[in-house]
Design a protein around this motif. Structure first.
Motif, PDB file in Angstrom:
ATOM      1  N   VAL A 167       3.385   8.349  -5.102  1.00 39.01           N
ATOM      2  CA  VAL A 167       2.500   7.417  -5.819  1.00 39.01           C
ATOM      3  C   VAL A 167       1.087   7.701  -5.348  1.00 39.01           C
ATOM      4  O   VAL A 167       0.769   7.523  -4.169  1.00 39.01           O
ATOM      5  N   GLU A 168       0.227   8.152  -6.269  1.00 38.52           N
ATOM      6  CA  GLU A 168      -1.119   8.615  -5.931  1.00 38.52           C
ATOM      7  C   GLU A 168      -2.148   8.066  -6.907  1.00 38.52           C
ATOM      8  O   GLU A 168      -1.835   7.762  -8.050  1.00 38.52           O
ATOM      9  N   ASP A 169      -3.394   7.977  -6.424  1.00 33.24           N
ATOM     10  CA  ASP A 169      -4.475   7.510  -7.303  1.00 33.24           C
ATOM     11  C   ASP A 169      -5.631   8.497  -7.378  1.00 33.24           C
ATOM     12  O   ASP A 169      -6.659   8.184  -7.970  1.00 33.24           O
ATOM     13  N   SER A 170      -5.489   9.685  -6.784  1.00 37.91           N
ATOM     14  CA  SER A 170      -6.573  10.661  -6.825  1.00 37.91           C
ATOM     15  C   SER A 170      -6.063  12.004  -7.341  1.00 37.91           C
ATOM     16  O   SER A 170      -4.905  12.366  -7.104  1.00 37.91           O
ATOM     17  N   PRO A 171      -6.910  12.759  -8.037  1.00 32.10           N
ATOM     18  CA  PRO A 171      -6.498  14.099  -8.463  1.00 32.10           C
ATOM     19  C   PRO A 171      -6.089  14.987  -7.299  1.00 32.10           C
ATOM     20  O   PRO A 171      -5.149  15.781  -7.423  1.00 32.10           O
ATOM     21  N   LEU A 172      -6.783  14.884  -6.159  1.00 27.52           N
ATOM     22  CA  LEU A 172      -6.400  15.677  -4.994  1.00 27.52           C
ATOM     23  C   LEU A 172      -4.961  15.395  -4.582  1.00 27.52           C
ATOM     24  O   LEU A 172      -4.185  16.313  -4.301  1.00 27.52           O
ATOM     25  N   GLY A 173      -4.605  14.118  -4.532  1.00 24.34           N
ATOM     26  CA  GLY A 173      -3.258  13.736  -4.139  1.00 24.34           C
ATOM     27  C   GLY A 173      -2.216  14.148  -5.154  1.00 24.34           C
ATOM     28  O   GLY A 173      -1.114  14.580  -4.792  1.00 24.34           O
ATOM     29  N   TYR A 185       3.476   9.831  -9.653  1.00 18.72           N
ATOM     30  CA  TYR A 185       3.106   8.740 -10.548  1.00 18.72           C
ATOM     31  C   TYR A 185       1.668   8.339 -10.253  1.00 18.72           C
ATOM     32  O   TYR A 185       1.343   7.928  -9.142  1.00 18.72           O
ATOM     33  N   GLY A 186       0.812   8.511 -11.250  1.00 20.55           N
ATOM     34  CA  GLY A 186      -0.613   8.314 -11.083  1.00 20.55           C
ATOM     35  C   GLY A 186      -1.028   6.883 -11.352  1.00 20.55           C
ATOM     36  O   GLY A 186      -0.813   6.357 -12.449  1.00 20.55           O
ATOM     37  N   PHE A 187      -1.634   6.255 -10.347  1.00 27.78           N
ATOM     38  CA  PHE A 187      -2.105   4.872 -10.440  1.00 27.78           C
ATOM     39  C   PHE A 187      -3.556   4.906 -10.905  1.00 27.78           C
ATOM     40  O   PHE A 187      -4.430   5.460 -10.229  1.00 27.78           O
ATOM     41  N   THR A 188      -3.831   4.304 -12.046  1.00 30.13           N
ATOM     42  CA  THR A 188      -5.122   4.477 -12.719  1.00 30.13           C
ATOM     43  C   THR A 188      -6.132   3.369 -12.447  1.00 30.13           C
ATOM     44  O   THR A 188      -7.133   3.272 -13.140  1.00 30.13           O
ATOM     45  N   ALA A 189      -5.903   2.549 -11.429  1.00 27.15           N
ATOM     46  CA  ALA A 189      -6.815   1.431 -11.163  1.00 27.15           C
ATOM     47  C   ALA A 189      -8.232   1.896 -10.861  1.00 27.15           C
ATOM     48  O   ALA A 189      -9.208   1.238 -11.241  1.00 27.15           O
ATOM     49  N   LYS A 195      -7.970  12.241 -15.760  1.00 27.32           N
ATOM     50  CA  LYS A 195      -8.105  13.093 -14.578  1.00 27.32           C
ATOM     51  C   LYS A 195      -6.781  13.239 -13.834  1.00 27.32           C
ATOM     52  O   LYS A 195      -6.460  14.322 -13.322  1.00 27.32           O
ATOM     53  N   LEU A 196      -6.003  12.165 -13.775  1.00 28.10           N
ATOM     54  CA  LEU A 196      -4.703  12.240 -13.119  1.00 28.10           C
ATOM     55  C   LEU A 196      -3.725  13.035 -13.972  1.00 28.10           C
ATOM     56  O   LEU A 196      -2.894  13.792 -13.452  1.00 28.10           O
ATOM     57  N   ARG A 197      -3.827  12.897 -15.278  1.00 27.91           N
ATOM     58  CA  ARG A 197      -2.972  13.665 -16.173  1.00 27.91           C
ATOM     59  C   ARG A 197      -3.282  15.157 -16.066  1.00 27.91           C
ATOM     60  O   ARG A 197      -2.381  15.996 -15.985  1.00 27.91           O
ATOM     61  N   GLU A 198      -4.566  15.494 -16.046  1.00 24.07           N
ATOM     62  CA  GLU A 198      -4.962  16.902 -15.923  1.00 24.07           C
ATOM     63  C   GLU A 198      -4.502  17.502 -14.597  1.00 24.07           C
ATOM     64  O   GLU A 198      -4.208  18.699 -14.519  1.00 24.07           O
TER      65      GLU A 198
END
Length: 216
Positions: A167-173, A185-189, A195-198
């Protein structure tokens, strides 16, 4: 899919620390002669380690940050954490649900062990993990976006990478999790979904209450 391990990033996923730490980081870098806005700090450093800050400042300016940069930065951040850090809304209920369902989880964070402990203790979440389920970029040679941290966490928890969800919220992660061969699973808060999708996120969600349906 039922996973054998859920690996949570800390900053921005378990604790609402990104606004605090990135405002402090932008201000401190500006003080040191490296003008940085809050938005630039989020763009360049969110999800990364302090060593990444050092490396990027050197690449951009050819000047090294002071030897005591980490110490001073963390002192400022921890003072603010102890005053006003809060857990991400809904995350305590998610952890409780995973525990009730028998789904193991741990932390895999770019932050130092001290930073993770201060943040989780202040928000009342540390007891849900314990030191044995907290993994830091200090534990590996390369931080995110390299896969080392997530692979280390999986190995220490005795789970194959392909049976882990991150579970991540940054593109790096996200990139680190993808490189480790894990679903993420990208948290978009805090980060635009695109950016997370890319970066390769398996799925996206904006409310912690949505997470259990994806990972159990």
């Amino acid at each position: 899919m039922r996973y054998d391990l859920i690996i949570f990033d800390n900053d921005g996923v378990l604790v609402d620390s990104e606004p605090i730490s990135n405002r402090i980081l932008a201000g401190y870098l500006t003080e040191l002669g490296h003008p940085t806005t809050y938005e630039e700090s989020l763009r360049d450093f969110m999800g990364g380690s302090v060593q990444r800050v050092r490396d990027m400042v050197w690449e951009k300016s050819g000047r090294a940050l002071p030897a005591d940069f980490e110490t001073d930065f963390h002192t400022r951040v921890f003072d603010e954490f102890r005053r006003r850090l809060q857990p991400v809304p809904g995350v305590a209920a998610v952890l409780e649900k995973l525990a009730a369902d028998g789904v193991p989880y741990c932390v895999g964070s770019s932050g130092s062990h001290e930073r993770i402990r201060v943040a989780l203790t202040k928000t009342g979440l540390f007891e849900r993990f314990g030191a044995e389920r907290v993994f830091s970029s200090q534990d590996v040679a390369r931080g995110k976006p390299a896969p080392d941290l997530f692979l280390h966490a999986a190995k220490e928890m005795g789970v194959a990478p392909g049976r882990c969800a991150v579970v991540e919220d940054s593109p790096l992660g996200v990139r680190a999790a993808v490189a480790a061969g894990m679903d993420v699973y990208g948290f978009t808060a805090m980060t635009p979904a695109v950016k997370l999708r890319e970066a390769g996120a398996t799925a996206l969600f904006g409310d912690m209450a949505e997470l259990p349906r994806w990972v159990r």
